[in-house]
Design a protein around this motif. Structure first.
Motif, short mmCIF file in Angstrom:
data_model
loop_
_atom_site.label_atom_id
_atom_site.label_comp_id
_atom_site.label_asym_id
_atom_site.label_seq_id
_atom_site.Cartn_x
_atom_site.Cartn_y
_atom_site.Cartn_z
N LYS A 298 -10.79 17.27 5.98
CA LYS A 298 -10.34 18.46 5.26
C LYS A 298 -9.65 19.45 6.20
N VAL A 299 -10.25 19.67 7.38
CA VAL A 299 -9.66 20.59 8.36
C VAL A 299 -8.33 20.06 8.84
N LYS A 300 -8.29 18.76 9.15
CA LYS A 300 -7.06 18.16 9.68
C LYS A 300 -5.94 18.23 8.66
N VAL A 304 -2.27 19.93 9.72
CA VAL A 304 -1.05 19.14 9.88
C VAL A 304 0.10 19.67 9.02
N LYS A 305 -0.21 20.59 8.11
CA LYS A 305 0.85 21.20 7.32
C LYS A 305 1.70 22.16 8.16
N ASN A 306 1.16 22.57 9.32
CA ASN A 306 1.84 23.51 10.20
C ASN A 306 2.63 22.73 11.24
N ILE A 307 3.93 22.99 11.33
CA ILE A 307 4.80 22.27 12.25
C ILE A 307 4.43 22.50 13.71
N PHE A 309 1.56 22.15 14.91
CA PHE A 309 0.47 21.26 15.28
C PHE A 309 0.78 19.78 15.07
N CYS A 310 1.68 19.46 14.17
CA CYS A 310 1.90 18.05 13.83
C CYS A 310 3.37 17.78 13.58
N HIS A 311 3.83 16.64 14.10
CA HIS A 311 5.22 16.22 13.88
C HIS A 311 5.22 14.78 13.37
N PRO A 312 5.63 14.55 12.11
CA PRO A 312 5.70 13.19 11.59
C PRO A 312 6.98 12.48 12.04
N ARG A 313 6.84 11.25 12.44
CA ARG A 313 8.02 10.46 12.80
C ARG A 313 8.17 9.35 11.77
N TYR A 314 9.29 9.34 11.08
CA TYR A 314 9.50 8.43 9.97
C TYR A 314 10.19 7.14 10.41
N SER A 323 7.56 5.07 5.56
CA SER A 323 6.37 5.02 6.39
C SER A 323 6.53 5.94 7.59
N LYS A 324 5.43 6.59 8.00
CA LYS A 324 5.53 7.54 9.09
C LYS A 324 4.30 7.45 9.99
N LYS A 325 4.45 8.02 11.16
CA LYS A 325 3.34 8.13 12.10
C LYS A 325 3.31 9.55 12.61
N ASP A 326 2.13 10.17 12.58
CA ASP A 326 2.00 11.56 12.99
C ASP A 326 1.71 11.67 14.48
N PHE A 327 2.32 12.68 15.12
CA PHE A 327 2.04 13.03 16.50
C PHE A 327 1.58 14.48 16.53
N TYR A 328 0.67 14.80 17.48
CA TYR A 328 0.02 16.11 17.48
C TYR A 328 0.27 16.85 18.78
N SER A 329 0.44 18.17 18.67
CA SER A 329 0.58 19.02 19.85
C SER A 329 -0.82 19.32 20.39
N ARG A 330 -0.88 19.70 21.66
CA ARG A 330 -2.18 20.01 22.25
C ARG A 330 -2.76 21.32 21.69
#
Length: 343
Positions: A298-300, A304-307, A309-314, A323-330
């Motif tokens: 739920k927290v995640k 991830v809706k905030n750019i 914190f999360c960048h999807p690569r399609y 199809s996509k894979k998510d990458f996360y900022s520190r």
């Protein structure tokens, strides 16, 4: 996000347990599968089941129940508890797309412990195998949970998944049309999240840092109809720099430096260095009470809706539904400090 009451569901699964013989009268269903023991060497079989659950209604893969007869034997070793969730996640992420969402936990019943892998139903189906593994997983196959068995999806169920997707898209379009109809087509504009443009009936707009200083901002609730026309913006405003790379697609980067060069996808990913498995490992090392459960999911999902914190690569950059894979900022890690206890 739907919250699952696992304690209630597990009790329902084991409600037919004979406390004298420890015989379980419950049978496997489209949401329950039993295994006598846990062996990571059989991970391809577990993955097939989890993908099948995700493409149907979700379900429980339960370890500690023998097959014939259904005797509740419990876990006989620490193999299940000792396996790091990050290893499971990394394996699944490399095998299927999109990502499988699951929870790993144990439950004690009448003094005997069971291991449970709960797989959530996928919102945007289907999950597809992206490579071969073992004897159970074949590239490009889609698995579906039928009554007490996993199998390659058949036409009726596949058609149903596609019909659901179309229905969801129609619902989104109708919602958009209703909003446009209220303000009129001439007063509406579409924001292109891929190219960073806002296009209306007669004009296109690209907000650049040079324009920011010329705009007048007001706080929500302080709007005045007098004076010069004012652009009312609600939420966080962050400037961008844009350059034309010679293609039809602009390269966009969020920055505070007006002289900063534009960046491409590969450079963007340097700001999002963490894959999902690496994020989980960081969180487990940081917090004493961290668990991959419904609370974490739920927290995640919110973060991830905030750019930032999360960048999807399609797989197909031109198609946000691919199809996509998510990458996360520190920086996302510190956000979890509000929900877990640091070691």
């Amino acid at each position: 996000m739907k919250i699952i009451d696992h304690n209630h569901n597990v009790k329902q699964i084991f409600k037919t347990l004979d406390l004298i013989t420890f015989r379980l009268l419950s049978r496997e269903t489209n949401v329950v599968e039993f295994k006598e023991s846990f062996n990571w060497g059989s991970k391809d079989k577990y993955a097939r089941t989890m993908a099948a659950f995700a493409n149907n209604k979700g379900g429980y893969l339960i370890f500690g129940v023998s097959n014939k007869p259904k005797n509740f034997v419990g876990l006989q070793s620490n193999n299940f508890e000792d396996l790091d969730e990050a290893e499971i996640t990394a394996y699944l992420s490399g095998l299927f797309s999109p990502e499988i969402s699951y929870e790993k936990f144990t439950n004690e019943i009448q003094g005997r412990k069971v291991g449970i892998l709960y797989t959530s139903e996928l919102e945007n189906k289907p999950i597809i195998a992206i490579k071969n593994d073992g004897n159970s997983i074949k590239e490009a196959e889609i698995y579906y949970r039928y009554n007490a068995r996993n199998d390659k999806i058949k036409y009726p169920e596949l058609k149903h998944l596609f019909d659901q997707t179309r229905a969801s898209e129609r619902k989104s379009w109708m919602s958009l049309f209703e909003k446009v109809s209220k303000i009129g087509p001439s007063n509406a504009a579409i924001m292109d999240m891929v190219n960073g443009t806002i296009e209306g009936e007669n004009n296109s707009l690209l907000i650049d840092r040079k324009l920011i200083s010329k705009l007048k901002f007001i706080k929500e609730g302080n709007f005045s109809e007098k004076g010069k026309p004012t652009l009312k913006l609600i939420g966080d405003i962050r400037p961008i720099t844009v350059s034309d790379s010679g293609t039809n697609k602009a390269d966009i980067r969020i920055t505070d430096d007006p002289t900063a060069p534009a960046v491409r996808e590969e450079t963007v990913l340097k700001n999002y260095p963490l894959e999902y498995s690496e994020l989980i490992k960081e969180l487990k090392n940081r917090y004493s009470d961290f668990k991959m459960n419904s609370q974490f999911n739920k927290v995640k999902q919110e973060l991830v809706k905030n750019i930032k914190f999360c960048h999807p690569r399609y797989l197909d950059p031109k198609n946000p539904k691919s199809s996509k894979k998510d990458f996360y900022s520190r920086s996302i890690i510190k956000e979890f400090d509000n929900h877990y206890t640091k070691k």
